[in-house]
Write an enzyme that holds these catalytic residues in place. Structure first.
Site, PDB file in Angstrom:
ATOM      1  CE  LYS A  44      -3.130  -0.042   3.259  1.00 38.10           C
ATOM      2  NZ  LYS A  44      -3.876  -0.353   4.499  1.00 38.10           N
ATOM      3  CE  LYS A  46      -2.061   4.573   4.548  1.00 37.50           C
ATOM      4  NZ  LYS A  46      -3.158   4.629   5.535  1.00 37.50           N
TER       5      LYS A  46
HETATM    6  N1  C2G Z   1     -10.351   7.199   8.857  1.00 38.46           N
HETATM    7  C1  C2G Z   1     -11.350   8.111   9.178  1.00 38.46           C
HETATM    8  N2  C2G Z   1     -11.015   9.391   9.477  1.00 38.46           N
HETATM    9  C2  C2G Z   1      -9.715   9.791   9.466  1.00 38.46           C
HETATM   10  C3  C2G Z   1      -8.694   8.871   9.160  1.00 38.46           C
HETATM   11  C4  C2G Z   1      -9.031   7.559   8.853  1.00 38.46           C
HETATM   12  O1  C2G Z   1     -12.544   7.764   9.183  1.00 38.46           O
HETATM   13  N3  C2G Z   1      -9.428  11.102   9.786  1.00 38.46           N
HETATM   14  C5  C2G Z   1     -10.751   5.832   8.527  1.00 38.46           C
HETATM   15  C6  C2G Z   1     -10.399   5.473   7.090  1.00 38.46           C
HETATM   16  O2  C2G Z   1     -11.399   5.975   6.198  1.00 38.46           O
HETATM   17  C7  C2G Z   1     -10.398   3.946   7.154  1.00 38.46           C
HETATM   18  C8  C2G Z   1      -9.911   3.668   8.589  1.00 38.46           C
HETATM   19  O3  C2G Z   1     -10.056   4.905   9.328  1.00 38.46           O
HETATM   20  O4  C2G Z   1     -11.732   3.450   7.003  1.00 38.46           O
HETATM   21  C9  C2G Z   1      -8.456   3.237   8.617  1.00 38.46           C
HETATM   22  O5  C2G Z   1      -7.701   4.205   7.951  1.00 38.46           O
HETATM   23  P1  C2G Z   1      -6.185   3.829   7.514  1.00 38.46           P
HETATM   24  O6  C2G Z   1      -5.472   3.286   8.682  1.00 38.46           O
HETATM   25  O7  C2G Z   1      -5.631   5.019   6.784  1.00 38.46           O
HETATM   26  O8  C2G Z   1      -6.415   2.618   6.519  1.00 38.46           O
HETATM   27  P2  C2G Z   1      -6.311   2.626   4.914  1.00 38.46           P
HETATM   28  O9  C2G Z   1      -4.940   2.978   4.511  1.00 38.46           O
HETATM   29  O10 C2G Z   1      -7.428   3.430   4.411  1.00 38.46           O
HETATM   30  O11 C2G Z   1      -6.482   1.056   4.609  1.00 38.46           O
HETATM   31  O12 C2G Z   1      -8.121  -2.708   2.245  1.00 38.46           O
HETATM   32  C10 C2G Z   1      -8.432  -1.451   2.798  1.00 38.46           C
HETATM   33  C11 C2G Z   1      -7.208  -0.734   3.290  1.00 38.46           C
HETATM   34  O13 C2G Z   1      -6.415  -1.568   4.111  1.00 38.46           O
HETATM   35  C12 C2G Z   1      -7.618   0.538   4.036  1.00 38.46           C
END
Ligand code: C2G
Length: 152
Positions: A44, A46
């Site tokens: 990803k 990340k």
């Molecule tokens: N999130 C949120 N508000 C934020 C930051 C994050 O609602 N200010 C939510 C994201 O939309 C997601 C969850 O928290 O639903 C996790 O976010 P991340 O850790 O950034 O995960 P992500 O990189 O989006 O991974 O297969 C799907 C992926 O693994 C999602």
């Protein structure tokens, strides 16, 4: 038993993550969270500060989370939905439309993100806190303490 599933990296857990997980949990009776492994994070593009083991333990400690599984790849969602008899797949609206293909397996919901907070921004703020900044903060606090003492 209505089962919800979601996935994410959840590094430096913050209020945006908590809001999302609590809103998802409120849609049913059981929330399963697929936490991205360190290897999948690399896919990803990340780079987490916390290891998978720590991120999984932190997410698993939340009252609104019933089970944590590793997220190893993009393709596992379908299998997980079948394996755990998932009723709803939910994720943040930053992924709007990206997982509509799962609609043939379960309900798919995209929930609004919490504005103005992200792990990326947190990292930027934390990276700016260097020794000089800490010294300045300490000098400021020492000044406040002197004023307080003078007023006693
Ligand atoms: N999130 C949120 N508000 C934020 C930051 C994050 O609602 N200010 C939510 C994201 O939309 C997601 C969850 O928290 O639903 C996790 O976010 P991340 O850790 O950034 O995960 P992500 O990189 O989006 O991974 O297969 C799907 C992926 O693994 C999602």
């Amino acid at each position: 038993m209505k089962t919800i599933i979601t996935y994410g990296t959840f590094d430096l857990l913050h209020i945006g993550h908590i809001n999302m997980l609590e809103r998802l949990r409120a849609l049913g009776d059981r929330l399963i969270v697929g936490v991205s492994t360190d290897e999948f994070n690399a896919v990803k593009d990340k780079n987490s500060l916390y290891s998978y083991a720590d991120r999984a333990k932190i997410v698993g400690a939340l009252r609104c989370v019933d089970e944590v599984i590793p997220e190893n790849d993009w393709q596992q969602k379908r299998k997980d939905i079948e394996k755990y008899s998932v009723d709803i797949f939910g994720i943040g609206a930053d992924w709007q439309g990206k997982f509509d293909d799962l609609m043939s397996h379960c309900e798919v919901v995209y929930l609004p993100r919490t504005p103005s907070i992200s792990t990326t921004n947190l990292k930027k703020v934390l990276s700016k806190i260097d020794d000089t900044s800490i010294k300045k903060i300490k000098q400021g606090l020492d000044g406040v303490l002197e004023i307080v003492k003078a007023l006693e």
